[in-house]
Every structure is written in C-alpha cells, then in structure tokens.
Design an enzyme around this catalytic site. Structure first.
Site, short mmCIF file in Angstrom:
data_model
loop_
_atom_site.label_atom_id
_atom_site.label_comp_id
_atom_site.label_asym_id
_atom_site.label_seq_id
_atom_site.Cartn_x
_atom_site.Cartn_y
_atom_site.Cartn_z
N THR A 233 -1.65 12.84 -1.12
CA THR A 233 -0.39 13.59 -1.01
C THR A 233 0.76 12.73 -1.51
OG1 THR A 233 -1.32 14.75 0.86
CG2 THR A 233 1.07 14.88 0.60
N CYS A 318 3.59 -15.30 -6.01
CA CYS A 318 4.79 -14.79 -5.35
C CYS A 318 4.44 -14.49 -3.90
CB CYS A 318 5.35 -13.58 -6.08
SG CYS A 318 4.15 -12.31 -6.37
N1 PLP Z 1 2.25 -7.37 -11.95
C1 PLP Z 1 3.27 -8.25 -11.95
C2 PLP Z 1 3.64 -8.94 -13.22
C3 PLP Z 1 3.96 -8.52 -10.77
O1 PLP Z 1 4.98 -9.39 -10.77
C4 PLP Z 1 3.59 -7.83 -9.58
C5 PLP Z 1 4.26 -8.13 -8.29
O2 PLP Z 1 4.61 -9.23 -7.99
C6 PLP Z 1 2.52 -6.92 -9.65
C7 PLP Z 1 1.88 -6.71 -10.84
C8 PLP Z 1 2.08 -6.15 -8.44
O3 PLP Z 1 2.98 -5.10 -8.18
P1 PLP Z 1 3.00 -4.39 -6.72
O4 PLP Z 1 3.64 -5.36 -5.80
O5 PLP Z 1 3.78 -3.15 -6.93
O6 PLP Z 1 1.58 -4.12 -6.38
#
Ligand code: PLP
Length: 376
Positions: A233, A318
C-alpha cells in the site's frame, strides 16, 4: 547544534511536511480503493510521480516507481537483472550496491566484477569498460559518491557500455545526485535510484526510475501496486511530502549549487592546512567536502566536534555499522590507512547558513589542534 552531515540524511522540509499533513489527517484512504476518495488519491500520486520524474528525465521515455528507499531501489535493480554471466560495478559504491553484489556471488547468480577508482574518486572508465563483455548482464555505477562527492559521467558511461554490449542493463545509483545537481538522464540509462531523505523528504520513501520499454520483474509480490512492479500500500503521506520537497528543491537547485560551492570552498579555505588534507577536489558535488586530518582519528574528532555542537560524518560509511575502521572508498582512491583513518565528511544542505560554516571551521580547527597537541 550545527548539522553538517546532510549526505547521511537531511532534516525533513517543514513546509512540505505541513503541505502533506492532510494525507494523514484527512486523505488517509487506500489509493487502490474503489471508492472515489481512493481514485482521487491515485490521481494525486500520478501527478507527483510525473513531476518527480520530469525533473531529471524525459517522461515519454522513462517512468517512476515508488519504493521504500534507495536501498530497495538498488536491490530491485540488481536482483532483477543479474543473471548468468557477470555483473560489473565499481569499488566506490555504497553498501546498498556492494552488499547485493556480494550476494550475487554467494547465491551463485552472477560473477561480480569491480572497477577501480581514480585518485579523484571517480571510477576509472577505461578499466570499467574493460570489464564489460558479451556476458555482462548488468552494470551498476553511482552518480555521486556519498563519501567524496566525486561525480561520474553516468550518461557517457551508459552510452559506452551500450556500444560495447547493447544487452547490458545499466543501473545508476543516483541517491546523492537527485535534487542536488542539474542533469537529465540519457536514454542509454535503464534504471536510476533516488531517495527522499537526502533532499528534505522522509526516511522510508524512494524511487526507481526505469526506461519505459524495459520490463521490470517485481521484487516485492503482493497486491499489484505500482503496476505490479512493487506491491505494498502506497505511503501517500511520505510520497506527497517528497513531492512538495522536490518542487522546492528544484526551484532553487542551480542557485543552491552555486551557493554551496562557495560554502565548500570557504570551509576549505578556513581549515588549518598543517593538519587537513583535501580529498574532494573542486569538481566534486558542492554538497560534500571530504578532508583528512592525517595522523589523527576521524572518529575521535567527530566526537570532539559533537561535544562542541557540530555534527559531521567520518569516511567510514555513513553509519555506525561499518565493519572496518578504514573507509574502503578512501583506500580505493589510493590513499594510505593513516589518511583514511583521519577522514571527515562535511556535507551541506540548502538550509546551511554562512554563520554555521564559519562556526564549523572554528570548531574543526580547535578540536584537531587540541587532539594533535594531546598526541605530542
Ligand atoms: N546510495 C547512496 C549513494 C547513498 O548515499 C545511500 C544512503 O546513504 C543509499 C544508496 C541508501 O539510500 P536509503 O538510505 O534511502 O536506503
């Protein structure tokens, strides 16, 4: 608190949040409902979908599928198109690409191949192309690197890959580019991942842009939402908040780009050159400045800065879930472990102010000199 870790996540846009609030308080219906309120919601989602797509792609050639995040978009792209043969990516990818690639090997689906990075953080295109052969089912390359801000020329890469093997599906992780850089997708790109929370949207909302003529197998099976390609959904509130945030971001995209470029240079100009080495060069995304305090530990500096009211990131992924002490991206750029250990990622958003930049520089110099003196 000064928040300069916007490459990890951004503060949700409050105006967009208020605009979208009615999708929680009033228009909470099921968009697939057969009653008129459901139909009305479906047409609002259609409009949002079309605007989100039109910002970076030709609507006649591409379509936009809502997902729950960039990670899901990447996984769907990779697992849907990796087949017998090999799948090519780069050493600089986010774990949301590298972990699925490792899984392709674990499950015996395809042989993963990794192209090296150049010192400036971009993929070495010639070496990437050399990995593509007639058995390459998929190629995944990121648009903007989340640690260094390095920008790959993904349109050109896609064109060259298709020239070498027209059957190779080209996927681009555009999570750090969408809503930040001005560009339009070339027709040679098959799939492009985006995420809302990097540009003032909410965590838990993403998108997978795909070439219209490409048949995308479902990754999540169920009620057949998103044209059967992504069941579940719809997160109407999250999607509409993303839509309002995007309208705002793109309206000032070019001006923000220039202003943040100025901020990034101002930070670098103010940092103590006896301690800091610049990793991100002038050609990288203005949203990210990666520097290394060579000989010091980035993680300790992060905590010291945190105590003084500044939030930044380090090079080591990160997240606090990183399995290794050193950033593999920084190592892949050719830096040694001592440099990789001292990496700090300072990342901006259009909400960042000049006063914050000035204070941040002061804090970074202070904590780095403090730590350096303590280590004497
Ligand atoms: N790809 C990159 C280059 C990112 O910097 C990130 C998040 O840090 C992601 C993918 C993952 O995205 P999400 O946090 O929306 O899953």
């Amino acid at each position: 608190m000064i928040y300069l870790d916007n490459a990890a996540t951004t503060k949700p846009d409050e105006g967009a949040f208020l605009q979208a609030k009615e999708y929680v308080t009033q228009k909470f219906y099921n968009p697939s409902g057969l009653y008129k309120e459901g139909f009305a919601l479906q047409s609002e989602l259609k409009k949002a979908r079309s605007v989100l797509l039109s910002k970076v792609a030709d609507e006649t050639a591409f379509e936009f599928i809502f997902t729950s995040c960039g990670t899901e978009s990447n996984n769907q792209a990779i697992f849907s198109f990796a087949r017998r043969g090999n799948a090519v990516t780069t050493a600089g990818e986010h774990s949301a690409v590298l972990a699925p690639f490792a899984e392709l090997k674990n499950r015996g689906i395809a042989e993963p191949r990794y192209a090296p990075l150049q010192k400036d953080g971009r993929v070495d295109v010639q070496k990437l192309l050399a990995l593509v052969d007639d058995k390459t089912c998929l190629l995944s390359v990121m648009h903007v690197n989340n640690e260094t801000g390095a920008i790959n020329d993904v349109n050109q890469i896609a064109k060259e890959v298709k020239r070498k093997n027209p059957r190779t599906i080209v996927h681009v992780d555009g999570v750090q580019a969408y809503g930040k850089l001005p560009y339009k997708l070339a027709k040679e790109i098959d799939l492009y991942s985006v995420s809302a929370h990097k540009i003032g949207g909410l965590k838990g909302v993403g998108g997978l842009i795909k070439r219209k003529s490409l048949t995308l197998p479902p990754y999540l099976f169920g009620g057949g939402q998103e044209g059967g390609r992504r069941s579940g959904t719809e997160n109407t509130f999250g999607i509409m908040q993303f839509f309002y945030a995007v309208e705002k971001k793109f309206a000032s995209l070019k001006a923000d780009y220039e202003r943040l470029r100025g901020y990034r240079e101002k930070v670098w100009a103010g940092l103590d050159k006896d301690i800091f080495l610049r990793i991100s060069d002038e050609n990288t995304s203005p949203y990210i400045l990666s520097v290394a305090a060579v000989g010091l530990r980035g993680e300790i500096l992060l905590h010291m800065a945190n105590d003084k009211g500044l939030i930044i990131g380090t090079g080591s992924a990160c997240s606090s879930n990183a399995k290794t002490r050193y950033s593999r991206v920084i190592l892949a750029c050719g830096y040694d472990e001592k440099t990789a250990d001292g990496v700090l990622r300072i990342s901006f958003s259009p909400e960042t102010t000049e006063e914050e930049i000035e204070s941040a520089v002061g804090i970074l110099n202070e904590v780095a000199n403090d730590l350096k003196n303590r280590m004497k």
